[in-house]
Design an enzyme around this catalytic site. Structure first.
Site, PDB file in Angstrom:
ATOM      1  N   GLY A 249       0.786  -1.233   0.000  1.00 56.00           N
ATOM      2  CA  GLY A 249       0.000   0.000   0.000  1.00 56.00           C
ATOM      3  C   GLY A 249       0.808   1.266   0.000  1.00 56.00           C
ATOM      4  CD  GLU A 291       1.491  -9.241   1.327  1.00 52.31           C
ATOM      5  OE1 GLU A 291       0.513  -8.578   0.935  1.00 52.31           O
ATOM      6  OE2 GLU A 291       1.405 -10.406   1.697  1.00 52.31           O
ATOM      7  N   GLY A 293       4.358  -3.222  -3.612  1.00 56.13           N
ATOM      8  CA  GLY A 293       4.504  -3.413  -5.050  1.00 56.13           C
ATOM      9  C   GLY A 293       4.927  -2.081  -5.647  1.00 56.13           C
ATOM     10  NE  ARG A 294       0.603   2.497  -5.724  1.00 59.55           N
ATOM     11  CZ  ARG A 294      -0.374   2.376  -6.619  1.00 59.55           C
ATOM     12  NH1 ARG A 294      -0.284   2.986  -7.769  1.00 59.55           N
ATOM     13  NH2 ARG A 294      -1.450   1.662  -6.339  1.00 59.55           N
ATOM     14  NE  ARG A 330      -1.833   2.979 -11.343  1.00 61.65           N
ATOM     15  CZ  ARG A 330      -1.840   4.144 -10.741  1.00 61.65           C
ATOM     16  NH1 ARG A 330      -1.326   5.202 -11.323  1.00 61.65           N
ATOM     17  NH2 ARG A 330      -2.338   4.270  -9.537  1.00 61.65           N
ATOM     18  CE1 TYR A 334      -8.031   1.153 -10.271  1.00 62.78           C
ATOM     19  CE2 TYR A 334      -5.870   1.522 -11.242  1.00 62.78           C
ATOM     20  CZ  TYR A 334      -6.820   0.671 -10.728  1.00 62.78           C
ATOM     21  OH  TYR A 334      -6.546  -0.676 -10.664  1.00 62.78           O
ATOM     22  CB  CYS A 361     -12.383   3.486 -31.003  1.00 65.11           C
ATOM     23  SG  CYS A 361     -12.037   4.017 -32.648  1.00 65.11           S
ATOM     24  CD  GLU A 362     -13.834   2.422 -24.732  1.00 66.28           C
ATOM     25  OE1 GLU A 362     -14.124   2.942 -23.636  1.00 66.28           O
ATOM     26  OE2 GLU A 362     -13.753   1.204 -24.921  1.00 66.28           O
TER      27      GLU A 362
HETATM   28  N1  LLP Z   1      -0.559  -7.218  -1.059  1.00 74.09           N
HETATM   29  C1  LLP Z   1      -1.796  -7.505  -1.500  1.00 74.09           C
HETATM   30  C2  LLP Z   1      -2.535  -8.622  -0.897  1.00 74.09           C
HETATM   31  C3  LLP Z   1      -2.365  -6.749  -2.534  1.00 74.09           C
HETATM   32  O1  LLP Z   1      -3.592  -7.037  -2.946  1.00 74.09           O
HETATM   33  C4  LLP Z   1      -1.619  -5.687  -3.110  1.00 74.09           C
HETATM   34  C5  LLP Z   1      -2.196  -4.874  -4.187  1.00 74.09           C
HETATM   35  C6  LLP Z   1      -0.333  -5.444  -2.626  1.00 74.09           C
HETATM   36  C7  LLP Z   1       0.174  -6.229  -1.590  1.00 74.09           C
HETATM   37  C8  LLP Z   1       0.557  -4.375  -3.184  1.00 74.09           C
HETATM   38  O2  LLP Z   1       0.041  -3.096  -3.067  1.00 74.09           O
HETATM   39  P1  LLP Z   1       0.971  -1.818  -3.391  1.00 74.09           P
HETATM   40  O3  LLP Z   1       2.112  -1.817  -2.394  1.00 74.09           O
HETATM   41  O4  LLP Z   1       1.466  -1.953  -4.776  1.00 74.09           O
HETATM   42  O5  LLP Z   1       0.063  -0.659  -3.221  1.00 74.09           O
HETATM   43  N2  LLP Z   1      -3.997  -1.517 -10.044  1.00 74.09           N
HETATM   44  C9  LLP Z   1      -3.999  -0.586  -8.935  1.00 74.09           C
HETATM   45  C10 LLP Z   1      -3.415  -1.184  -7.683  1.00 74.09           C
HETATM   46  C11 LLP Z   1      -4.110  -2.445  -7.224  1.00 74.09           C
HETATM   47  C12 LLP Z   1      -3.388  -3.114  -6.109  1.00 74.09           C
HETATM   48  C13 LLP Z   1      -4.008  -4.398  -5.743  1.00 74.09           C
HETATM   49  N3  LLP Z   1      -3.354  -5.055  -4.663  1.00 74.09           N
HETATM   50  C14 LLP Z   1      -3.274   0.695  -9.355  1.00 74.09           C
HETATM   51  O6  LLP Z   1      -2.817   0.769 -10.498  1.00 74.09           O
HETATM   52  O7  LLP Z   1      -3.187   1.625  -8.588  1.00 74.09           O
END
Ligand code: LLP
Length: 437
Positions: A249, A291, A293-294, A330, A334, A361-362
């Site tokens: 997150g 965890e 990601g971003r 994105r 969003y 085409c949108e």
């Molecule tokens: N752990 C779990 C169980 C998750 O579902 C997610 C993201 C993460 C970790 C990693 O979250 P992060 O650190 O990346 O915020 N497509 C959306 C984001 C969806 C994230 C879904 N789950 C976007 O482009 O903002």
């Protein structure tokens, strides 16, 4: 934070009015490899990982960073993070399979799926991947699969829904009573007690409140609730935890001048309450897990795209580019902001207001709305920033447009890490029945 510092955090700078990324001339890259193209700086990923690890180690050494593979699942990205010592968080069989192909061992993976099928369970159990359940109802099915395969029931984890969520958009908030994820407080004790009865020996616990949280204070309430639930489980079932996972997150500054997440606040509202918990309760010596990601990958990448049409409809100016929401979803999905800059800086040109639009085409195919840019021209190259997380992984072939290629920059050298798809690739899996041949 001033603009050039903000840019330099993303390894971007102008030299003689040309945009350089990771020390490379962006115009040269677009000429050599074509557009649209994702360009990734390996060093940024390594740095983000190292910094986060130092931060966690400074508070609690028994920690693990599980990279959320969904953010960017390119094999090279996984290998980079693997070489730094990362663990991994997967949400599907496909992501686990990709990790295996990147040489990652099952012991480094947590499988946080949702709405698991028996096939998902079988794959995970056969491959000895730790499962993080998100419904009590899944327990019996999982136990049967263990018994059927004759695999010992060792560790099990449950995802808790702490009811307070946060995120950059409603779609990315993953806690709350009406949200599909995790187990609410009322069922948490039942979940662990059932797991114990069924024969699981070791336990982990997990939460993920949402994605794109830039105000670290947003973690405070969910963490408080999560910890109160953990205490209840531990006290009523005498369970010791192998790990306590606080999910991902962590947001990043997408907008110019925006400050990064305040890590001191993050420490105060996440790590310190965890330490207080383990000091005050008899719950074993759990590993502290997160965890992200971003945080690890978003700022590592830019998307280079060429302007093909400048259109003035007499009312509004459009800069039409060769990347669309098929390439980067994105902004459309969003309403997310990605900063867009010209690869050729032209300080003396007047500033005009453009919608940067793709070729889909949108009318929702807008990568940047009402952007102030020095006058643009057809054939020019633009850079769309911070696309390393949920950029390529969410791309599609909508409108039958092949996916773009990806380039990695390491130590001043460029490496193609994904071939652009061809027109034939679009048709690869289609089968024409005999009566239509
Ligand atoms: N752990 C779990 C169980 C998750 O579902 C997610 C993201 C993460 C970790 C990693 O979250 P992060 O650190 O990346 O915020 N497509 C959306 C984001 C969806 C994230 C879904 N789950 C976007 O482009 O903002």
């Amino acid at each position: 934070m001033n603009y050039s510092k903000w840019l330099s955090m993303k390894t971007l700078e102008y030299r003689d009015d040309v945009l350089y990324f990771a020390g490379k001339n962006t115009l040269d890259i677009s000429k050599e490899y074509g557009t649209p193209i994702y360009v990734i700086n390996e060093n940024t990923i390594r740095e983000r990982y190292k910094n986060l690890k130092i931060l966690l180690n400074s508070e609690y050494e028994n920690n693990r960073i599980h990279y959320a593979v969904k953010a960017n699942s390119n094999l090279s990205i996984l290998k980079i993070l693997h070489s730094e010592g990362a663990f991994f968080d997967c949400t599907s069989m496909g992501e686990i399979y990709t990790c295996f192909k990147a040489g990652i061992s099952p012991v480094k993976i947590i499988y946080t799926g949702n709405m698991f099928t028996d096939e998902d369970f079988t794959f995970a159990v056969e491959n000895k991947v730790l499962i993080n359940l998100d419904s009590v109802s899944q327990l019996n099915r999982l136990a049967k699969i263990h018994d059927g395969l004759g695999v010992e029931k060792s560790v099990i984890s449950f995802r808790i829904n702490p009811e307070f969520g946060a995120g950059h958009h409603a779609h990315t908030i993953t806690a709350g009573r009406t949200i599909k994820f995790g187990i609410l407080e009322e069922q948490a004790i039942e979940a662990f007690s059932k797991a114990k009865d069924i024969g699981f020996k070791k336990f982990g616990i997990h939460q993920h409140i949402g994605s794109g949280v830039l105000n670290a204070q947003d973690f405070k309430k969910p963490v408080e609730k999560y910890i109160s639930i953990i205490k209840k489980i531990a006290n009523s079932l005498e369970i010791k935890f192998e790990f306590i996972d606080f999910g991902g997150g962590l947001g990043i500054p997408y907008r110019p001048l925006e400050e990064p997440l305040d890590y001191n606040i993050y420490k105060d509202v996440v790590i310190k309450p965890f330490k207080n918990l383990i000091n005050s309760e008899d719950i074993g010596e759990p590993i502290f897990k997160i965890e992200p990601g971003r945080y690890l990958t978003a700022e590592s990448s830019i998307l280079l795209t060429q302007i093909n049409t400048i259109k003035n409809n007499g009312y509004k100016l459009f800069a039409g580019v060769d990347a669309g929401f098929n390439t980067l979803l994105r902004p459309t999905l969003y309403n997310s902001y990605h900063h867009i800059i010209a690869c050729n800086k032209k300080g003396k040109e007047p500033t005009l207001t453009y919608d940067i639009t793709g070729p889909i085409c949108e009318s929702g195919d807008i990568l940047g709305k009402n952007r102030e840019l020095n006058r643009l021209e057809e054939k020019e190259i633009l850079a769309i920033l911070d696309v390393g997380a949920y950029g390529f992984t969410m791309s599609s072939t909508y409108n039958s447009r092949p996916r773009s290629s990806e380039i990695l920059i390491n130590n001043g050298k460029t490496f193609k890490i994904r071939e652009a798809e061809s027109l034939d690739d679009l048709l690869k899996h289609q089968i024409i029945p005999d009566h239509l041949k």
